[in-house]
Design an enzyme around this catalytic site. Sequence first.
Site, PDB file in Angstrom:
ATOM      1  N   ASP A  19      -8.100  -5.580   0.267  1.00 18.32           N
ATOM      2  CA  ASP A  19      -8.714  -6.494  -0.865  1.00 18.32           C
ATOM      3  C   ASP A  19      -7.853  -7.645  -0.849  1.00 18.32           C
ATOM      4  OD1 ASP A  19      -7.445  -3.411  -2.970  1.00 18.32           O
ATOM      5  OD2 ASP A  19      -9.557  -4.102  -2.444  1.00 18.32           O
ATOM      6  N   HIS A  56       1.295  -1.264   0.131  1.00 18.62           N
ATOM      7  CA  HIS A  56      -0.399   0.296  -0.140  1.00 18.62           C
ATOM      8  C   HIS A  56       0.762   1.717   0.223  1.00 18.62           C
ATOM      9  CE1 HIS A  56      -2.874   3.018   1.452  1.00 18.62           C
ATOM     10  NE2 HIS A  56      -3.820   1.732   0.805  1.00 18.62           N
TER      11      HIS A  56
END
Length: 428
Positions: A363, A306
């Site tokens: 996710d 991320h």
Amino acid sequence: MAKDPMRLVGEGVDLELPVLEGSVGPDVIDIRKLYAATGKFTFDPGFTSTASCESKITYIDGDKGELQYRGYPIEQLAKDSDYMEVCYLLLFGELPSKAEKKKFTDDITNHTMLHEQLHRFFSGFRRDAHPMAIMVGVVGALAAFYHDSTDINDPHQRMVASYRLIAKIPTIAAMTFKYSIGQPFVYPDNKLSYAGNFLNMMFSVPTEDYTVSPTLERAMDLIFILHADHEQNASTSTVRLAGSSGANPFACIAAGIACLWGPAHGGANEACLNMLEEIGTVDRIPEFVARAKDKADPFRLMGFGHRVYKNFDPRATVMRDTAHKVLAELGVDDPLFDVAMELEKIALEDEYFVSKKLYPNVDFYSGIILRAMGFPTSMFTVLFALARTSGWISQWKEMIEDPTQKIGRPRQLFTGTPQRDYVPIDKR
Ligand code: SDX
């Protein structure tokens, strides 16, 4: 709040740049006067060190793995709130009173139907069209049906458009699914909750009774909460940039949906489940971890890493706990869940992922839950877009209401060919 300025010295420049302090998080160096004072731009292609705006909506501490909507930690909202309340919080900045929540929920509920002519819009798509392609098209087309809420300078019209988008996005999302499987569209049922209504429009058929499972309803509402907003991510920045030109809110949200579709962003949930299916069994995990580490191989571990989180994504932690619960309550024994947990364990012990601070993100587990709930993989990013609509429209509203906002227009470092004269074709 202003702090001691930063001094920029060099090449005949001795410039003091203001430093602004937020309520939490890193200070920012205000460079708005930089070009006028130095004739130079800053250079930050991925915006890794650039704050594009001031916002009061969502705050992330990437090192601590913290996420707050209007100051409330995501873990508390996930445990004690619901998506309608979170939508209100994101839009207006405070948790609603009982009366405010009831009115907001009723307003949203009473705007869930689509203009009937929009049903015909779907028939222009191939049956096997990716649902995200249909979402981009239909949401953009809302501007053609709701002209009475496209004047961004009218606060009432801005609010009507915001409510319409939050209310209608589940209806459109469910319709993309029904269209792809050749089943009739299911109209919204105002007796149901926001999440329950969506599940009913997704999975009920006119020929049979359908009862919304409280387990699925709660899991769906929770997934919407976790995906609602996330600072200035790629799709939110797209919505803001589109909105900065004065484009109508339907067009801006359609732009956000288009950006979210990418596998590096919201498309990662679909890509992650496809990856888990390709891995298939625990014994094949090392092969894929090796590929993810190989610079020569473009493969990346989907659902990992991320830009901001250099610690666990707090949403992934909630999602993993929810996956355990939902699979147990549904009696689903999904081998991919075992693969996911083993992959997480291996990756978190691997020097490459540890050194680069790559952790599971939102996710990574969402696909496991959504699959257990009966959603096809192609619908995963659609659900992300559905939930993120409340965040996008809240960020859009904040930008439009900012008296200092102006059209976004970045500059560049030009490394192409300097000016030269045209050469007629018979002289080339
Ligand atoms: C979302 O921004 C948001 O807030 C997004 C989001 C939201 O709610 O809006 O949180 C939703 O988009 C979550 C992210 C979903 N995407 C994925 O899961 C796709 C896989 N992840 C990567 O593509 C990547 O981690 C990104 C895109 C998420 C972040 O990329 P960055 O910040 O640009 O980091 P990077 O590409 O510079 O990577 C840093 C290093 C690189 O190695 P080096 O060049 O330094 O040697 O880490 C490596 C990368 O190669 N790396 C990975 C990796 N992610 C980064 N290596 C293997 N597998 C990965 N998943």
